[in-house]
Design an enzyme around this catalytic site. Sequence first.
Site, PDB file in Angstrom:
ATOM      1  N   ASP A  85       0.979  -1.187   0.153  1.00 17.34           N
ATOM      2  CA  ASP A  85      -0.051  -0.077   0.109  1.00 17.34           C
ATOM      3  C   ASP A  85       0.882   1.365  -0.142  1.00 17.34           C
ATOM      4  OD1 ASP A  85      -2.214  -1.860   0.138  1.00 17.34           O
ATOM      5  OD2 ASP A  85      -2.921  -0.758   1.897  1.00 17.34           O
ATOM      6  N   ASP A  86       0.114   2.311  -0.342  1.00 17.06           N
ATOM      7  CA  ASP A  86       0.526   3.663  -0.280  1.00 17.06           C
ATOM      8  C   ASP A  86       1.692   4.370  -1.360  1.00 17.06           C
ATOM      9  OD1 ASP A  86      -0.947   3.598   2.006  1.00 17.06           O
ATOM     10  OD2 ASP A  86       0.579   3.492   3.413  1.00 17.06           O
ATOM     11  N   HIS A 136      -5.698   2.804  -4.630  1.00 21.23           N
ATOM     12  CA  HIS A 136      -5.562   3.032  -3.087  1.00 21.23           C
ATOM     13  C   HIS A 136      -6.097   4.404  -2.612  1.00 21.23           C
ATOM     14  CE1 HIS A 136      -4.725   1.933   1.054  1.00 21.23           C
ATOM     15  NE2 HIS A 136      -3.596   2.661   1.116  1.00 21.23           N
ATOM     16  N   HIS A 140      -5.005   9.086   0.090  1.00 23.38           N
ATOM     17  CA  HIS A 140      -5.191   8.316   1.089  1.00 23.38           C
ATOM     18  C   HIS A 140      -6.269   8.594   2.155  1.00 23.38           C
ATOM     19  CE1 HIS A 140      -3.580   5.806   4.663  1.00 23.38           C
ATOM     20  NE2 HIS A 140      -3.037   4.816   3.576  1.00 23.38           N
ATOM     21  N   HIS A 237       3.366  -2.462   3.221  1.00 20.27           N
ATOM     22  CA  HIS A 237       3.832  -1.045   2.542  1.00 20.27           C
ATOM     23  C   HIS A 237       5.072  -0.722   1.952  1.00 20.27           C
ATOM     24  CE1 HIS A 237       0.777  -0.851   6.077  1.00 20.27           C
ATOM     25  NE2 HIS A 237       0.160   0.111   5.306  1.00 20.27           N
TER      26      HIS A 237
END
Length: 696
Positions: A85-86, A136, A140, A237
């Site tokens: 993620d991210d 995603h 965020h 991540h």
Amino acid sequence: MARHLKARKPRAHWVLLSAILLAVTGLLAVNAFLTGGLGTEHASPTGSATGVPAAAREGGAVIDPRGEAPRTVRPKDKMFALTFDDGPDPEWTPKILDVLSRHNVHATFFVTGANVARHPGLVEEIEERGHEIAHHTTTHTDLRTAGETRTWLELRATDLALAWAADRTTALVRPPYAATPASLDDPAWVAALRLGDDGRLTVLSDLDSQDWRRPGVDAIVANSTPRSDAGAILLMHDAGGDRDQTVAALDRLIPDLQARGWVVGTVTETTGLVDTGGRPDLLTRLGGLLLVAIVQLAEFVTGALEFLLIAATVVAALRTILVLATTGMHVRRVRRDRPSPVADPVTVLVPAYNEEKGIEATLRSVLRSRHPVEVIVIDDGSTDDTPHIVADLRLPRVRLIRQANAGKAAALNTGLAAARTELVVMVDGDTVLEPDAVPTLAAQFRDPTVGAVSGNAKVGNRDGLLGKWQHIEYVIGFNLDRRMYDVLQCMPTVPGAVGAFRRSAVLAVGGVGEDTLAEDTDLTMALERDGWRVVYSERSVAWTEAPHTLGQLWKQRYRWCYGTLQAVWKHRHAVFERGAAGKLGRRGLPYLLLFQVLLPVLAPVVDVAALFGLLTGDAVATTLTWLGFLILQTIPAVIAFQLDGERLRPLLALPLQQFVYRQLMYLVVIQSVATAVSGVRLPWHKLERRGQATRV
């Protein structure tokens, strides 16, 4: 040589200025939105899940809520989906990609639209290495607290960014702050339903590595290891902080799983999902290109403004140090080397155009001088009673010369031609001289290298906020800046309100120039380029009437600034000359351009950046920076007021000056620069007088 300025009304540049400020504001808003500074809120789990179907909470981590009953999917037994993620992140994503390549496995990268737009090349690399790109959101943001409009924006912006960077569309979405299916609460389910209505699948996780906590490599590996043979989706991540533990843990986890017979892959590979993505159309790709360009420009502008804020702080501090250091040198020199009076007679030239309200006070103050003077009033085609008032006064030692309107410079040249003394003092038609002004000006000419002397002009009409602001500006400008110029021998201007000259020196440079609007600055620079010194006499006090309305102030400062630009351009070759000319060119001209042109031009956008920093960023740091600027202005102001024997009370208006007066000065400079660049020639700007240049 008299070249009259063409009286052409300058074009207004407000539209250009407004467009620039709006563009900068828009780019800062884009950056604030992308970095989570605008409209973001993270909700804590409510604990209530009465609206969440049991099938969703008890099923697989991939949820399709589009039917009457939600359908869930999980990886097949002994199949393990790696997800990150991210990202993408320019430091950590490439390192993770290298680990995956080394172990010959693929993963799914849930990217944010903001990072995609910032690093489109990384997204392309992820695709080229055979990995899966998924969604995603853009910033965020927590979709549990986002409304329908914000959710739509988050999805569409990332769609556009991926369309350009990866040439892909995707139906896989991992909502930020999501966890396992069992953690679904009512707000999270509402968010999932919104995603389903938009044709999206919600991808949660079965295992959370907790790598964002940085618990250590062993802990991350333990958190990521399946407890049974049931297929699982792992959350890790590749951005958002230091991910060295993630990289190290991944390098241990993958071979351990492979040794136990697990198949490691993407979400679609391990679950068997199909039709989760496709190719965008051309229009969507072009929209993505535009979005990526805007985001990268916003990043550049924001970074540039942050740099400017730091640079401006450093420059302001250095300027304060320079001004205070040279002021101390000047004060000591004046106390040590005060010149004795001279007996040479002086002619005071008073160019006058429609000065009926103040001309009598000016003449009477000149005649009270403690020095033998002759006064020449040059009426420049006044349309009021100015010449009649002068004639009717019948004052001794006062001559009146009348001419057709030709401008202030032409009037001064007429006065120079009529003067019979070597020393001449030039004052405006609204100036009120102190009795000691003329003798202290004349005393400076004991030094045969001095060609001109700047007096100390003070604001007479200080009532009201606008008067106080100009009073502050005059005291600081005359008592600090001119002391600095004197010490550095690069005085740019002997003010028209009060200044003294050697008549022969002025005539040698062709008289007062008529081809700029700042004839005082032009003449001062011409004298220095001819080898003469120009000094400052702080005891030569004169009172002048400052503009009493914002409109009048605008007209005055517009003329000053534009005329200064003309004079700087006219004398630009001084940069390459020697002696007094070189000091002007390499000290005075750069200082003028830096502090009177460049910084004011940049100041509006810096102020906008500071405002955005206050609202969306580190409010404490922004406030401290602003207070630092205020302190850097207050310290010199206090010293200047004390040197000039002024009460400090008007300085209480200094903080408010930052919000109104300073902004007006910025706009004046920008308008002047735009006018100069466009080549417009300005007519003479005559200010309305009220006869208020009296001693305070």
